[in-house]
Design a protein around this motif. Structure first.
Motif, PDB file in Angstrom:
ATOM      1  N   VAL A 334     -70.570  12.864  -9.807  1.00  0.00           N
ATOM      2  CA  VAL A 334     -69.284  13.015  -9.131  1.00  0.00           C
ATOM      3  C   VAL A 334     -68.363  11.928  -9.666  1.00  0.00           C
ATOM      4  O   VAL A 334     -68.784  10.782  -9.852  1.00  0.00           O
ATOM      5  N   LEU A 335     -67.097  12.289  -9.920  1.00  0.00           N
ATOM      6  CA  LEU A 335     -66.123  11.339 -10.451  1.00  0.00           C
ATOM      7  C   LEU A 335     -64.994  11.134  -9.441  1.00  0.00           C
ATOM      8  O   LEU A 335     -64.586  12.081  -8.758  1.00  0.00           O
ATOM      9  N   PRO A 336     -64.471   9.911  -9.356  1.00  0.00           N
ATOM     10  CA  PRO A 336     -63.323   9.687  -8.474  1.00  0.00           C
ATOM     11  C   PRO A 336     -62.105  10.468  -8.965  1.00  0.00           C
ATOM     12  O   PRO A 336     -61.945  10.710 -10.166  1.00  0.00           O
ATOM     13  N   LEU A 337     -61.251  10.853  -8.045  1.00  0.00           N
ATOM     14  CA  LEU A 337     -59.997  11.477  -8.440  1.00  0.00           C
ATOM     15  C   LEU A 337     -59.196  10.493  -9.287  1.00  0.00           C
ATOM     16  O   LEU A 337     -59.201   9.288  -9.024  1.00  0.00           O
ATOM     17  N   PRO A 338     -58.494  10.967 -10.309  1.00  0.00           N
ATOM     18  CA  PRO A 338     -57.760  10.063 -11.208  1.00  0.00           C
ATOM     19  C   PRO A 338     -56.719   9.226 -10.472  1.00  0.00           C
ATOM     20  O   PRO A 338     -56.176   9.632  -9.436  1.00  0.00           O
ATOM     21  N   SER A 339     -56.415   8.080 -11.057  1.00  0.00           N
ATOM     22  CA  SER A 339     -55.471   7.148 -10.440  1.00  0.00           C
ATOM     23  C   SER A 339     -54.019   7.482 -10.758  1.00  0.00           C
ATOM     24  O   SER A 339     -53.113   6.818 -10.252  1.00  0.00           O
ATOM     25  N   ASN A 340     -53.782   8.483 -11.603  1.00  0.00           N
ATOM     26  CA  ASN A 340     -52.414   8.851 -11.985  1.00  0.00           C
ATOM     27  C   ASN A 340     -52.094  10.290 -11.582  1.00  0.00           C
ATOM     28  O   ASN A 340     -51.749  11.117 -12.426  1.00  0.00           O
ATOM     29  N   PRO A 341     -52.215  10.627 -10.303  1.00  0.00           N
ATOM     30  CA  PRO A 341     -52.032  12.029  -9.911  1.00  0.00           C
ATOM     31  C   PRO A 341     -50.655  12.584 -10.252  1.00  0.00           C
ATOM     32  O   PRO A 341     -50.534  13.751 -10.648  1.00  0.00           O
ATOM     33  N   GLY A 342     -49.611  11.778 -10.101  1.00  0.00           N
ATOM     34  CA  GLY A 342     -48.269  12.282 -10.368  1.00  0.00           C
ATOM     35  C   GLY A 342     -48.102  12.780 -11.784  1.00  0.00           C
ATOM     36  O   GLY A 342     -47.453  13.809 -12.026  1.00  0.00           O
ATOM     37  N   ALA A 343     -48.701  12.071 -12.742  1.00  0.00           N
ATOM     38  CA  ALA A 343     -48.601  12.485 -14.140  1.00  0.00           C
ATOM     39  C   ALA A 343     -49.347  13.787 -14.395  1.00  0.00           C
ATOM     40  O   ALA A 343     -49.070  14.488 -15.371  1.00  0.00           O
ATOM     41  N   LEU A 344     -50.282  14.118 -13.520  1.00  0.00           N
ATOM     42  CA  LEU A 344     -51.101  15.315 -13.688  1.00  0.00           C
ATOM     43  C   LEU A 344     -50.607  16.482 -12.844  1.00  0.00           C
ATOM     44  O   LEU A 344     -51.243  17.534 -12.813  1.00  0.00           O
ATOM     45  N   GLY A 345     -49.491  16.298 -12.141  1.00  0.00           N
ATOM     46  CA  GLY A 345     -48.978  17.365 -11.291  1.00  0.00           C
ATOM     47  C   GLY A 345     -49.704  17.471  -9.970  1.00  0.00           C
ATOM     48  O   GLY A 345     -49.725  18.540  -9.352  1.00  0.00           O
ATOM     49  N   LEU A 346     -50.282  16.359  -9.506  1.00  0.00           N
ATOM     50  CA  LEU A 346     -51.067  16.348  -8.280  1.00  0.00           C
ATOM     51  C   LEU A 346     -50.554  15.290  -7.315  1.00  0.00           C
ATOM     52  O   LEU A 346     -49.877  14.338  -7.709  1.00  0.00           O
ATOM     53  N   ALA A 347     -50.889  15.468  -6.054  1.00  0.00           N
ATOM     54  CA  ALA A 347     -50.689  14.442  -5.033  1.00  0.00           C
ATOM     55  C   ALA A 347     -51.888  14.510  -4.104  1.00  0.00           C
ATOM     56  O   ALA A 347     -52.452  15.586  -3.882  1.00  0.00           O
ATOM     57  N   TYR A 348     -52.306  13.362  -3.581  1.00  0.00           N
ATOM     58  CA  TYR A 348     -53.469  13.308  -2.708  1.00  0.00           C
ATOM     59  C   TYR A 348     -53.014  13.084  -1.271  1.00  0.00           C
ATOM     60  O   TYR A 348     -52.264  12.139  -0.987  1.00  0.00           O
ATOM     61  N   ASP A 349     -53.460  13.930  -0.389  1.00  0.00           N
ATOM     62  CA  ASP A 349     -53.114  13.765   1.016  1.00  0.00           C
ATOM     63  C   ASP A 349     -53.744  12.477   1.540  1.00  0.00           C
ATOM     64  O   ASP A 349     -54.942  12.242   1.338  1.00  0.00           O
ATOM     65  N   PRO A 350     -52.971  11.641   2.206  1.00  0.00           N
ATOM     66  CA  PRO A 350     -53.521  10.350   2.661  1.00  0.00           C
ATOM     67  C   PRO A 350     -54.605  10.482   3.721  1.00  0.00           C
ATOM     68  O   PRO A 350     -55.330   9.515   3.981  1.00  0.00           O
ATOM     69  N   THR A 351     -54.730  11.666   4.322  1.00  0.00           N
ATOM     70  CA  THR A 351     -55.758  11.831   5.355  1.00  0.00           C
ATOM     71  C   THR A 351     -57.126  12.168   4.778  1.00  0.00           C
ATOM     72  O   THR A 351     -58.102  12.246   5.533  1.00  0.00           O
ATOM     73  N   MET A 352     -57.229  12.355   3.467  1.00  0.00           N
ATOM     74  CA  MET A 352     -58.543  12.649   2.890  1.00  0.00           C
ATOM     75  C   MET A 352     -59.509  11.505   3.168  1.00  0.00           C
ATOM     76  O   MET A 352     -59.215  10.344   2.874  1.00  0.00           O
ATOM     77  N   GLY A 353     -60.649  11.843   3.731  1.00  0.00           N
ATOM     78  CA  GLY A 353     -61.635  10.818   4.049  1.00  0.00           C
ATOM     79  C   GLY A 353     -61.300  10.013   5.281  1.00  0.00           C
ATOM     80  O   GLY A 353     -61.875   8.936   5.501  1.00  0.00           O
ATOM     81  N   SER A 354     -60.399  10.520   6.129  1.00  0.00           N
ATOM     82  CA  SER A 354     -59.939   9.733   7.279  1.00  0.00           C
ATOM     83  C   SER A 354     -61.023   9.512   8.325  1.00  0.00           C
ATOM     84  O   SER A 354     -60.893   8.621   9.172  1.00  0.00           O
ATOM     85  N   LEU A 355     -62.095  10.302   8.291  1.00  0.00           N
ATOM     86  CA  LEU A 355     -63.185  10.119   9.256  1.00  0.00           C
ATOM     87  C   LEU A 355     -64.293   9.216   8.719  1.00  0.00           C
ATOM     88  O   LEU A 355     -65.307   9.010   9.390  1.00  0.00           O
ATOM     89  N   ALA A 356     -64.100   8.683   7.523  1.00  0.00           N
ATOM     90  CA  ALA A 356     -65.159   7.888   6.892  1.00  0.00           C
ATOM     91  C   ALA A 356     -65.539   6.663   7.718  1.00  0.00           C
ATOM     92  O   ALA A 356     -66.708   6.254   7.743  1.00  0.00           O
ATOM     93  N   GLN A 357     -64.564   6.069   8.398  1.00  0.00           N
ATOM     94  CA  GLN A 357     -64.855   4.865   9.185  1.00  0.00           C
ATOM     95  C   GLN A 357     -65.910   5.130  10.249  1.00  0.00           C
ATOM     96  O   GLN A 357     -66.687   4.230  10.592  1.00  0.00           O
TER      97      GLN A 357
END
Length: 476
Positions: A334-357
């Motif tokens: 498994v690979l982390p999502l890239p650190s440059n989403p905007g350049a790839l036409g992507l955006a990450y919802d800030p709530t992803m993984g919000s239950l991890a705590q």
């Protein structure tokens, strides 16, 4: 004839599939039972130029194989009583099918596939309640039967008898139903199996003479000879080409007029040829390996859109705990999502993984994908940008999660979320053009058996095939 309905997952492609993402690798040392450190997100490479999913000359058979696998879920999900029961009904007509195709040049297996797809083996099937519509074993329109195929169809009597059949059926009078159906078959050839099958052979022969290609002839049985000719006219001035070329070489930015017409026909006409091939393969399995057919039917119907057929349970690792998921990151499964989403036409919802705590884990643990899924996501976003002309990103709202995390969710998770082969895109678009471009890509990728997808009120959930990375690099 094509032998495979779904491709077996190919785990060996994992080494190739990560080619589009550069990851800053951290040295992970496992000592004293400590958890592996999560790798930092790397910079994602841009998508490949052009359309990596477009038709490639000389690869017709490969495109056909994938299209059969990508189009056949409906054969299992919508067959009355299930695919096995439908196959049993259709098989009862094999003797007649062999008889009417003998010496005609029409493939008896393809005719059997048409019967499976058109009526599911029901010689009295009608598309609605009025027999002016498609009717009989091969669903022939009254007008087509009379004007083109020379069939005897007394439509007035057929309508009257159909009404009486419906009334007898509603009253539970089975003997009256059978008697009236026999009378109707004498005045409407479409309800006589032998005459209906012979008429279908005549239609296919007419289409073969018109197009000089068996694949186009079969496709035209549902789309119509005239409609298919119009698509060919818009594609390349009317020249007959392999159907897989016509389909996969047409896109909103390539042979756009042909693409628009091809996708304007209702009832998935554009997928008909491959579904007939798929139905023929189902019939072959019914005769040669019934247990395999039962297993396949289960895979195609137990999960939304047949996602289990891409990754059969037990064939792909599902992460039960956060510790297992951490190990997968450490081993680059498994690979982390890239650190440059905007350049790839992507955006990450800030709530992803919000239950991890609640599990004592960082949210970053739940922001990753298997390499093939990540590769496909990057290519998908790039093509949506190209087709739509819209720079606004696609918003990703979920990726990998272990089953402990998924148990915290209020609703059942999407299929394959715990494998890392699945992601969800928010259904909020910058414009209609962006929404249409995404739909065009979903259709293309599903037809290539690279994804299975379902639409919910808020998201598009996409499951990705394990060989997606290889296909992006090498083609089908």
């Amino acid at each position: 004839m094509l032998e495979t309905l779904r491709h077996r997952p190919v785990m060996a492609v994992l080494a190739v599939a990560g080619a589009t993402v550069l990851i800053v690798v951290l040295v992970v040392v496992l000592t004293g039972g400590s958890q592996p450190t999560l790798p930092l997100p790397g910079i994602g490479r841009p998508a490949r130029p052009g359309d990596p999913f477009a038709y490639a000359p000389g690869h017709q058979a490969a495109f056909d194989r994938r299209a059969v696998a990508g189009s056949n879920q409906v054969l299992f999900a919508k067959s009355p009583g299930g695919a096995v029961a439908t196959a049993a009904r259709v098989a009862s007509y094999r003797g007649v099918i062999d008889s009417v195709t003998a010496g005609t040049g029409v493939d008896s297996n393809m005719l059997e596939g048409i019967v499976f797809l058109e009526s599911a083996g029901n010689a009295n099937a009608i598309a609605g309640r009025d027999p002016v519509a498609a009717a009989g074993l091969t669903q022939i329109l009254a007008q087509t039967g009379q004007a083109l195929l020379g069939m005897h169809i007394d439509l007035s009597q057929s309508r009257s008898l159909t009404a009486r059949i419906d009334a007898a059926y509603a009253a539970g009078d089975g003997s009256a139903v059978a008697r009236l159906q026999a009378r109707r078959a004498k005045i409407d050839d479409r309800f006589d199996p032998q005459k209906a099958l012979a008429a279908t052979v005549s239609y296919v022969k007419l289409a073969q003479a018109r197009f000089d290609r068996a694949d186009l002839a079969i496709e035209s049985y549902h789309m119509g000879i005239g409609n298919l000719q119009q698509v060919l006219d818009r594609y390349d001035g009317g020249r007959a080409v392999p159907y897989s070329q016509l389909f996969f070489d047409s896109a909103p930015d390539r042979h756009a007029a042909a693409y628009a017409l091809l996708h304007s026909f209702s009832d998935d006409s554009r997928l008909y040829y491959w579904r007939v091939l798929g139905a023929a393969a189902v019939m072959r399995l019914y005769r040669t390996s019934p247990a395999a057919l039962v297993q396949m039917a289960g895979l195609e119907t137990t999960s939304p859109a047949g996602a289990d057929a891409l990754h059969p349970p037990g064939a792909t690792q599902s992460f039960a705990t956060a510790e297992e998921l951490r190990q997968a990151y450490a081993q680059r499964q498994v690979l982390p999502l890239p650190s440059n989403p905007g350049a790839l036409g992507l955006a990450y919802d800030p709530t992803m993984g919000s239950l991890a705590q609640r599990l004592g884990q960082p949210a970053a643990l739940y922001r990753g994908l298997r390499p093939p899924a990540l590769d496909l996501l990057i290519e998908l976003a790039a093509r949506v940008r190209t087709l739509s002309g819209v720079s606004a990103p696609l918003r990703i709202v979920s990726t990998v999660a272990d089953r402990q995390y998924l148990n915290l969710l209020p609703l059942p998770p999407a299929p394959l979320t715990s494998t890392g082969y699945s992601f969800a895109i928010q259904r909020r678009y910058a414009s209609r053009r962006q929404a249409d471009a995404l739909q065009a890509m979903l259709d293309q990728l599903q037809a290539l058996d690279l994804i299975a997808w379902v639409r919910s009120p808020q998201t598009i959930q996409i499951a990705v095939a394990s060989d997606a990375g290889r296909v992006i690099v090498d083609g089908p």
